[in-house]
Structure formats: C-alpha cells, structure tokens
Design a protein around this motif. Sequence first.
Motif, PDB file in Angstrom:
ATOM      1  N   ALA A  94      11.487 -23.564 -45.672  1.00  0.00           N
ATOM      2  CA  ALA A  94      11.294 -24.409 -44.496  1.00  0.00           C
ATOM      3  C   ALA A  94      12.508 -24.376 -43.567  1.00  0.00           C
ATOM      4  CB  ALA A  94      11.012 -25.847 -44.931  1.00  0.00           C
ATOM      5  N   ALA A  95      13.713 -24.384 -44.144  1.00  0.00           N
ATOM      6  CA  ALA A  95      14.934 -24.494 -43.337  1.00  0.00           C
ATOM      7  C   ALA A  95      15.358 -23.172 -42.710  1.00  0.00           C
ATOM      8  CB  ALA A  95      16.069 -25.038 -44.201  1.00  0.00           C
ATOM      9  N   LEU A  96      15.284 -22.072 -43.465  1.00  0.00           N
ATOM     10  CA  LEU A  96      15.823 -20.803 -42.987  1.00  0.00           C
ATOM     11  C   LEU A  96      14.759 -19.892 -42.385  1.00  0.00           C
ATOM     12  CD1 LEU A  96      18.331 -19.955 -45.878  1.00  0.00           C
ATOM     13  CD2 LEU A  96      18.751 -21.193 -43.744  1.00  0.00           C
ATOM     14  N   LEU A  97      13.550 -19.961 -42.916  1.00  0.00           N
ATOM     15  CA  LEU A  97      12.502 -19.048 -42.458  1.00  0.00           C
ATOM     16  C   LEU A  97      11.423 -19.747 -41.645  1.00  0.00           C
ATOM     17  CD1 LEU A  97      12.132 -16.935 -45.724  1.00  0.00           C
ATOM     18  CD2 LEU A  97      13.544 -16.461 -43.722  1.00  0.00           C
ATOM     19  N   ARG A  98      11.600 -21.060 -41.446  1.00  0.00           N
ATOM     20  CA  ARG A  98      10.656 -21.858 -40.671  1.00  0.00           C
ATOM     21  C   ARG A  98       9.244 -21.793 -41.229  1.00  0.00           C
ATOM     22  NH1 ARG A  98      12.588 -20.862 -34.342  1.00  0.00           N
ATOM     23  NH2 ARG A  98      14.735 -21.601 -34.633  1.00  0.00           N
ATOM     24  N   ASP A  99       9.148 -21.691 -42.564  1.00  0.00           N
ATOM     25  CA  ASP A  99       7.837 -21.765 -43.197  1.00  0.00           C
ATOM     26  C   ASP A  99       7.280 -23.172 -43.020  1.00  0.00           C
ATOM     27  OD1 ASP A  99       8.076 -19.180 -44.021  1.00  0.00           O
ATOM     28  OD2 ASP A  99       8.571 -19.654 -46.107  1.00  0.00           O
ATOM     29  N   PRO A 100       5.978 -23.316 -42.857  1.00  0.00           N
ATOM     30  CA  PRO A 100       5.396 -24.664 -42.825  1.00  0.00           C
ATOM     31  C   PRO A 100       5.708 -25.388 -44.127  1.00  0.00           C
ATOM     32  CG  PRO A 100       3.793 -23.004 -42.134  1.00  0.00           C
ATOM     33  CD  PRO A 100       4.964 -22.259 -42.684  1.00  0.00           C
ATOM     34  N   PHE A 101       6.069 -26.655 -44.023  1.00  0.00           N
ATOM     35  CA  PHE A 101       6.390 -27.401 -45.234  1.00  0.00           C
ATOM     36  C   PHE A 101       5.095 -27.640 -46.013  1.00  0.00           C
ATOM     37  CE2 PHE A 101       7.370 -31.107 -47.837  1.00  0.00           C
ATOM     38  CZ  PHE A 101       8.601 -30.728 -48.359  1.00  0.00           C
ATOM     39  N   PRO A 102       4.973 -27.047 -47.200  1.00  0.00           N
ATOM     40  CA  PRO A 102       3.715 -27.138 -47.947  1.00  0.00           C
ATOM     41  C   PRO A 102       3.616 -28.464 -48.694  1.00  0.00           C
ATOM     42  CG  PRO A 102       5.284 -25.790 -49.144  1.00  0.00           C
ATOM     43  CD  PRO A 102       5.983 -26.241 -47.891  1.00  0.00           C
ATOM     44  N   ARG A 103       2.925 -29.439 -48.119  1.00  0.00           N
ATOM     45  CA  ARG A 103       2.888 -30.772 -48.723  1.00  0.00           C
ATOM     46  C   ARG A 103       2.241 -30.746 -50.104  1.00  0.00           C
ATOM     47  NH1 ARG A 103       1.207 -34.686 -43.583  1.00  0.00           N
ATOM     48  NH2 ARG A 103       3.018 -34.159 -42.282  1.00  0.00           N
ATOM     49  N   GLY A 104       1.168 -29.963 -50.241  1.00  0.00           N
ATOM     50  CA  GLY A 104       0.522 -29.889 -51.546  1.00  0.00           C
ATOM     51  C   GLY A 104       1.432 -29.282 -52.595  1.00  0.00           C
ATOM     52  N   ALA A 105       2.136 -28.204 -52.221  1.00  0.00           N
ATOM     53  CA  ALA A 105       3.062 -27.572 -53.158  1.00  0.00           C
ATOM     54  C   ALA A 105       4.225 -28.500 -53.469  1.00  0.00           C
ATOM     55  CB  ALA A 105       3.572 -26.251 -52.576  1.00  0.00           C
ATOM     56  N   ALA A 106       4.690 -29.236 -52.465  1.00  0.00           N
ATOM     57  CA  ALA A 106       5.789 -30.177 -52.701  1.00  0.00           C
ATOM     58  C   ALA A 106       5.359 -31.301 -53.639  1.00  0.00           C
ATOM     59  CB  ALA A 106       6.267 -30.752 -51.366  1.00  0.00           C
ATOM     60  N   LEU A 107       4.118 -31.794 -53.458  1.00  0.00           N
ATOM     61  CA  LEU A 107       3.609 -32.827 -54.356  1.00  0.00           C
ATOM     62  C   LEU A 107       3.518 -32.290 -55.782  1.00  0.00           C
ATOM     63  CD1 LEU A 107       2.289 -35.555 -54.986  1.00  0.00           C
ATOM     64  CD2 LEU A 107       0.097 -34.565 -54.255  1.00  0.00           C
ATOM     65  N   GLY A 108       2.975 -31.098 -55.922  1.00  0.00           N
ATOM     66  CA  GLY A 108       2.885 -30.493 -57.241  1.00  0.00           C
ATOM     67  C   GLY A 108       4.249 -30.281 -57.860  1.00  0.00           C
ATOM     68  N   ALA A 109       5.224 -29.874 -57.034  1.00  0.00           N
ATOM     69  CA  ALA A 109       6.586 -29.670 -57.528  1.00  0.00           C
ATOM     70  C   ALA A 109       7.190 -30.972 -58.029  1.00  0.00           C
ATOM     71  CB  ALA A 109       7.457 -29.076 -56.419  1.00  0.00           C
TER      72      ALA A 109
END
Length: 298
Positions: free
Chosen positions: A119-134
Amino acid sequence: MKEPATRPATHPRLLLTLAVLFWSGNWIAGRVLADLVPPAALTFWRWAIALALLAPFVGPRLWAARALLVQRWKPIVVIGLLGGGLHNVLQYWGMQHTTATNGTILNSLTPVFIILLGAALLRDPFPRGAALGAAVALAGALAIVTRLDWQALAALRFNPGDLLVIASLVMLAGYTLALRWRPQGLDALSFLACFALVAEVPVGLLYVFEKENIVWNSTSALGLAYVAIFPALLAYYFWSLGVAALGAARAGVFLYLTPVFGSLMGVLLLGERFGLHHAAGMALIIAGVTIASRKWAG
C-alpha cells in the motif's frame, strides 16, 4: 516437467500451504544446523544443490530465452537479491542468536509487511478483506506462541538476532511483492533457476570466509539436502505460482500457517502435548487464511 509460461496454477491455496509447510521445516533445520553450517555456507549449498537439480530441466529453456534474459535482467536481479540471497543469510544468521518463540512471533509479521509495503510503496489498494484475515490469523499465531498467556508478550525480550530476522522478513515481503515483475514468457522453473543464480553471487562471496567452518557429517548432509529440495526448490516454486494466482496480500496471509505446522511438528516429532492453545490458535489461523484468500478479499 514441461510447463507453459502462461498456465495459471490450478490449486494455488494448496501450493501456498505446501510452501509454508516446507518453510516451517526450514526454521527447524536452521536451528539444527546452526552449529554445523554457518549462515552463508548454508545458503550457498542450499541454492547450489537446487540449481544442480534444476539444470537438466531448465538449461535448454534458458538458452532459448537468452534474448529475453538480457532484456529483462533487472527485475530478475532485484527479486533474486531480495528473496534468495541476503534474505536467507540474514534469516539463518538471526536464528543463531534468537529463540524459537521470538522467531515464530516475528515471522507472523511478514503478511503485515506485505500489505503495508504494497500500500505504501507500490500504491496497491488496501485489501480490507486480506487485512481482516491477517488480523484474525495473527491472533491465532499469538495464541499458539503465548499458550493463551497474553502476559507472555510483555515478558518477551528482543536481541540483535531478532533485528536480523526482521530484516530478512522485510526482504521476503519485498520479494513477494516484486514477483509481479517476473518476466512474461519465462516459465516458473526457469525463473527460479535465474533467481538462484543471482542469489549465489553475494552469498558466494560470503561463503569464501565460512567454508572452512563447515562440519561435514550425516546430519549436515541430510540437512542441506532438505533445505535445498523443500524450502528452496519446491517452496519457492510453489510460492511464486500461488502469488501469481492470488496476489501478494492474499497469499501472504498463508504465512500464518507457520506456527500451525511448527506446533504439529512438535507434537509428532518431539512428543509435545497438544493443548487448548493449539486448538484455539489453529482455528483462528485457518479462519483468517480462509477470509483472506476469498476472491472478495483482494
């Protein structure tokens, strides 16, 4: 072993799970070999053996793709240095100076590094589902490591070895994100061979200073064979295919399976008792990985 360059992985979740299983064994092998094979020597032989096994299959492919390799050498070098060379040396070096508990907890940070760096370096969309799973899986990992005694976290003490492990895990996160730049037209096995060749350059320079300190016996020979075939050759191959299919953020959460496999190995190989903390932790980790790997989680 012919593999079309564009064929997607048909079972990416299985491949990612096997990769983490083999990497989990690498933590155990690294501890066993710590007094027998120094870090750079262990990394050197790990990739040298893997290259020897790959050579008969990928040699003709690499020669046929030589024009592509000359054109696209930069991403291969970056990925090789991040994932196979210095990362492995730092990991094995850190293992010599930290505890298994600290290593397991620190390893649990890797999926977080992947999401944040993307998210910070490559400007990937912040994956909310993946973050929740993490987050769910991280709670499970901590449940296993702390044995449901959350005060154990406050009692942790970190040392320079932990910093080396953290540095290696940041590089692993960077490697996972950089896999998106794998040259198109180069199949995964051929890419792995290039990756290993790049890794051997800095590692080989360090190996010169360590080769006299290797203790050659049946344990070191079997250990080197294991780390070459499973954590190096198969795990990296499976991981690259899984990341290509699911994406870095969703694939990264599978790394939370490390304490699950570590616990099971302890029960099966070391006679440890299976406790409530194992059951609770595994349930949370499996739930978190399931949440993160769903299609909507990206």
